[in-house]
Write an enzyme that holds these catalytic residues in place. Structure first.
Site, PDB file in Angstrom:
ATOM      1  N   ARG A  80       0.841  -1.206   0.000  1.00 57.19           N
ATOM      2  CA  ARG A  80       0.000   0.000   0.000  1.00 57.19           C
ATOM      3  C   ARG A  80       0.873   1.253   0.000  1.00 57.19           C
ATOM      4  NH1 ARG A  80      -4.632   0.469   4.368  1.00 57.19           N
ATOM      5  NH2 ARG A  80      -2.907   1.095   5.708  1.00 57.19           N
ATOM      6  N   LYS A 183      -2.608   6.523   1.127  1.00 54.09           N
ATOM      7  CA  LYS A 183      -2.384   7.022   2.492  1.00 54.09           C
ATOM      8  C   LYS A 183      -1.324   8.121   2.446  1.00 54.09           C
ATOM      9  CE  LYS A 183      -2.172   4.885   7.072  1.00 54.09           C
ATOM     10  NZ  LYS A 183      -3.332   5.526   7.672  1.00 54.09           N
ATOM     11  N   GLU A 219     -15.781   7.396   4.403  1.00 55.92           N
ATOM     12  CA  GLU A 219     -15.027   6.785   5.504  1.00 55.92           C
ATOM     13  C   GLU A 219     -15.493   7.358   6.835  1.00 55.92           C
ATOM     14  OE1 GLU A 219     -11.259   5.067   5.109  1.00 55.92           O
ATOM     15  OE2 GLU A 219     -10.724   6.605   3.659  1.00 55.92           O
TER      16      GLU A 219
HETATM   17  N1  PLP Z   1      -9.101   4.728   6.401  1.00 62.68           N
HETATM   18  C1  PLP Z   1      -8.225   5.693   6.730  1.00 62.68           C
HETATM   19  C2  PLP Z   1      -8.474   7.063   6.239  1.00 62.68           C
HETATM   20  C3  PLP Z   1      -7.118   5.381   7.524  1.00 62.68           C
HETATM   21  O1  PLP Z   1      -6.251   6.329   7.872  1.00 62.68           O
HETATM   22  C4  PLP Z   1      -6.939   4.064   7.970  1.00 62.68           C
HETATM   23  C5  PLP Z   1      -5.778   3.702   8.766  1.00 62.68           C
HETATM   24  O2  PLP Z   1      -4.806   3.188   8.299  1.00 62.68           O
HETATM   25  C6  PLP Z   1      -7.886   3.104   7.600  1.00 62.68           C
HETATM   26  C7  PLP Z   1      -8.948   3.470   6.816  1.00 62.68           C
HETATM   27  C8  PLP Z   1      -7.731   1.684   8.035  1.00 62.68           C
HETATM   28  O3  PLP Z   1      -6.754   1.023   7.289  1.00 62.68           O
HETATM   29  P1  PLP Z   1      -5.981  -0.214   7.911  1.00 62.68           P
HETATM   30  O4  PLP Z   1      -6.988  -1.197   8.354  1.00 62.68           O
HETATM   31  O5  PLP Z   1      -5.152  -0.713   6.803  1.00 62.68           O
HETATM   32  O6  PLP Z   1      -5.193   0.333   9.048  1.00 62.68           O
HETATM   33  C1  COI Z   2      -4.051   3.529  11.460  1.00 57.17           C
HETATM   34  O1  COI Z   2      -5.106   2.987  11.746  1.00 57.17           O
HETATM   35  O2  COI Z   2      -2.960   2.957  11.487  1.00 57.17           O
HETATM   36  C2  COI Z   2      -3.997   4.908  11.050  1.00 57.17           C
HETATM   37  O3  COI Z   2      -3.136   5.236  10.306  1.00 57.17           O
HETATM   38  C3  COI Z   2      -4.919   5.830  11.640  1.00 57.17           C
HETATM   39  C4  COI Z   2      -4.159   7.010  12.113  1.00 57.17           C
HETATM   40  C5  COI Z   2      -4.171   8.136  11.194  1.00 57.17           C
HETATM   41  C6  COI Z   2      -4.220   7.295  13.531  1.00 57.17           C
END
Ligand code: PLP
Ligand code: COI
Length: 336
Positions: A80, A183, A219
Site C-alpha cells: 500500500r 495514504k 469513511e
Molecule cells: N481509512 C483511513 C483514512 C485510515 O487512515 C486508515 C488507517 O490506516 C484506515 C482506513 C484503516 O486502514 P488499515 O486497516 O489498513 O489500518
Molecule cells: C491507522 O489505523 O494505522 C492509522 O493510520 C490511523 C491514524 C491516522 C491514527
C-alpha cells in the site's frame, strides 16, 4: 519497562530507543541506518515541506501468550505504501526493504512491546518523505524512508465500546478522483476541520459522505465504515476510500463465519436499516458506533449502548489471530 502503565496507555507517542532510516539518493536506496534521534534534518526546500510529498503507514505488533512478537500483514502495508508513493510520484520503497525496516524497528525496541495481558500493542509508523529540494512543483529526486514505533492503547479511549459520530456535510476529506484511495498526509490535513467540528459537538469523529453528491458513505474518521444487517457485512466502495487491511481481513473472516459480505456504494439513507455499525482500521481495530447524527436532517441513527453480536464476534476473532491465540490460516502474521 518499569515505568509504563501498559493497561492505561493512550494512543499517543512515547519515546522509544531507536528508529530506522533509509535514504534514496543518486537513483538508489542506501543501507538501513539505525538512529536514536527523534529529529530529522532536511533541506528547507524539501518537497515534503512544500508540496505534500509524504506517505505513511500504520501497523501493530503484538506479544503473544507464548512471548513471541507477531506483526500483522506487514507486506500488505508495504504494497500500500508503494501505491501511495506511485500516486504522488515518490520513489517506491521495495517491499523487502519495508519489511526488513519494520522488523528491525521492532527488535531494536522489543522492551516497548506491551505484554500479552495488557491488551496493548506496539504501533509501527513507517513514513516516506520527499527530501530533495525543489521550488517549482515537481517530484523530489531524493527520499527518506523511516520507521518508528511507539506502544499504544486504544485509539478511542472507550476501547471496544460504542462511540458516537457525526456526519460531515460542509467539508471533504478527499476529492472524487483525488488521493483518498492512498495514504498520503494531505488527506489527513483535509480531515482536520471535520474532526474538530465533530469533537466540538461532542462526537468522537466524523462520518464522511462522497464529495460529489453527498449521497454515499465514504469513511469514518481515520477508518473504514461497515454496517451489519440480515447476517450481511456491508462496507462502502469508492475511489476515495482507503483500502483498509483490517476491513479486508474482516471481510475474509466474516465469509468464513457464514456472514455474507457486500462491498458496494452505500447510500447514507441506508443507515436506518443497519442493526450494527462500526469503524475498522489498525488504530481503531473495530470500534462499534452507538449513534450517528446527521446535522442536515437532525436525525440520529441508534445502534445500541453495547457492541452488537456480529461486531463482537469479529473483534474477538481478529484480535485472537493477531495475538496468536487462534491459528493464522491466512499467513497474515509474521513472527519476529
Ligand atoms: N481509512 C483511513 C483514512 C485510515 O487512515 C486508515 C488507517 O490506516 C484506515 C482506513 C484503516 O486502514 P488499515 O486497516 O489498513 O489500518
Ligand atoms: C491507522 O489505523 O494505522 C492509522 O493510520 C490511523 C491514524 C491516522 C491514527
Amino acid at each position: 519497562m518499569e515505568n509504563i502503565d501498559w493497561r492505561n496507555l493512550p494512543f499517543g507517542y512515547i519515546k522509544t530507543d531507536y528508529n530506522v532510516r533509509c535514504y534514496y539518493r543518486n537513483g538508489q536506496w542506501g543501507e538501513l541506518e539505525i538512529s536514536s534521534s527523534e529529529q530529522v534534518s532536511m533541506h528547507i526546500a524539501a518537497t515534503c515541506l512544500h508540496y505534500g510529498q509524504e506517505s505513511f503507514e500504520g501497523m501493530k505488533a503484538f506479544c503473544g501468550k507464548d512471548g513471541k512478537i507477531r506483526v500483522f500483514r506487514c507486506a500488505d502495508n508495504a504494497r500500500r505504501m508503494q501505491a501511495s508513493a506511485a500516486c504522488i510520484k515518490m520513489q517506491e520503497p521495495p517491499v523487502e526493504l519495508f519489511v526488513e525496516a519494520v522488523k528491525k524497528a521492532i527488535l531494536l525496541n522489543r522492551r516497548f512491546v506491551p505484554p500479552y495481558e495488557s491488551g496493548a500493542s506496539l504501533y509501527i509508523r513507517p513514513l516516506l518523505i520527499g527530501t530533495g529540494a525543489a521550488v517549482g512543483v515537481k517530484p523530489a529526486d531524493e527520499y527518506l524512508f523511516m520507521v518508528f514505533v511507539t506502544p499504544v492503547g486504544p485509539y478511542f479511549k472507550t476501547g471496544f465500546k460504542p462511540v458516537n459520530v457525526m456526519i460531515t456535510r460542509d467539508s471533504d476529506r478527499a476529492a472524487p478522483l483525488g488521493t483518498g484511495h492512498v495514504k498520503v498526509g494531505g488527506n489527513y490535513a483535509a480531515s482536520l476541520p471535520a474532526a474538530e467540528q465533530a469533537q466540538k459537538a461532542g462526537y468522537a469523529t466524523s462520518l464522511y459522505l462522497d464529495a460529489k453528491e453527498k449521497k454515499y458513505i465514504d469513511e469514518c474518521g481515520p477508518a473504514n465504515f461497515f454496517g451489519i444487517k440480515n447476517n450481511t457485512y456491508v462496507t462502502p466502495q469508492s475511489h476515495s476510500i482507503l483500502p483498509s487491511i483490517t476491513n479486508n481481513s474482516l471481510m475474509t473472516l466474516a465469509k468464513e463465519l457464514g456472514i455474507k459480505v457486500e462491498q458496494r456504494p452505500v447510500e447514507a439513507t441506508e443507515l436506518s436499516t443497519f442493526e450494527e455499525t462500526g469503524e475498522c482500521g489498525t488504530a481503531a481495530v473495530i470500534t462499534p458506533i452507538g449513534k450517528i447524527f446527521d446535522p442536515q436532517t437532525n436525525v440520529t441513527y441508534r445502534y445500541g449502548e453495547e457492541a452488537g453480536p456480529v461486531s463482537t464476534k469479529l473483534y474477538h476473532l481478529l484480535r485472537a489471530i493477531q495475538y496468536g491465540d487462534e491459528p493464522d490460516t491466512h499467513n497474515w502474521v509474521t513472527i519476529i
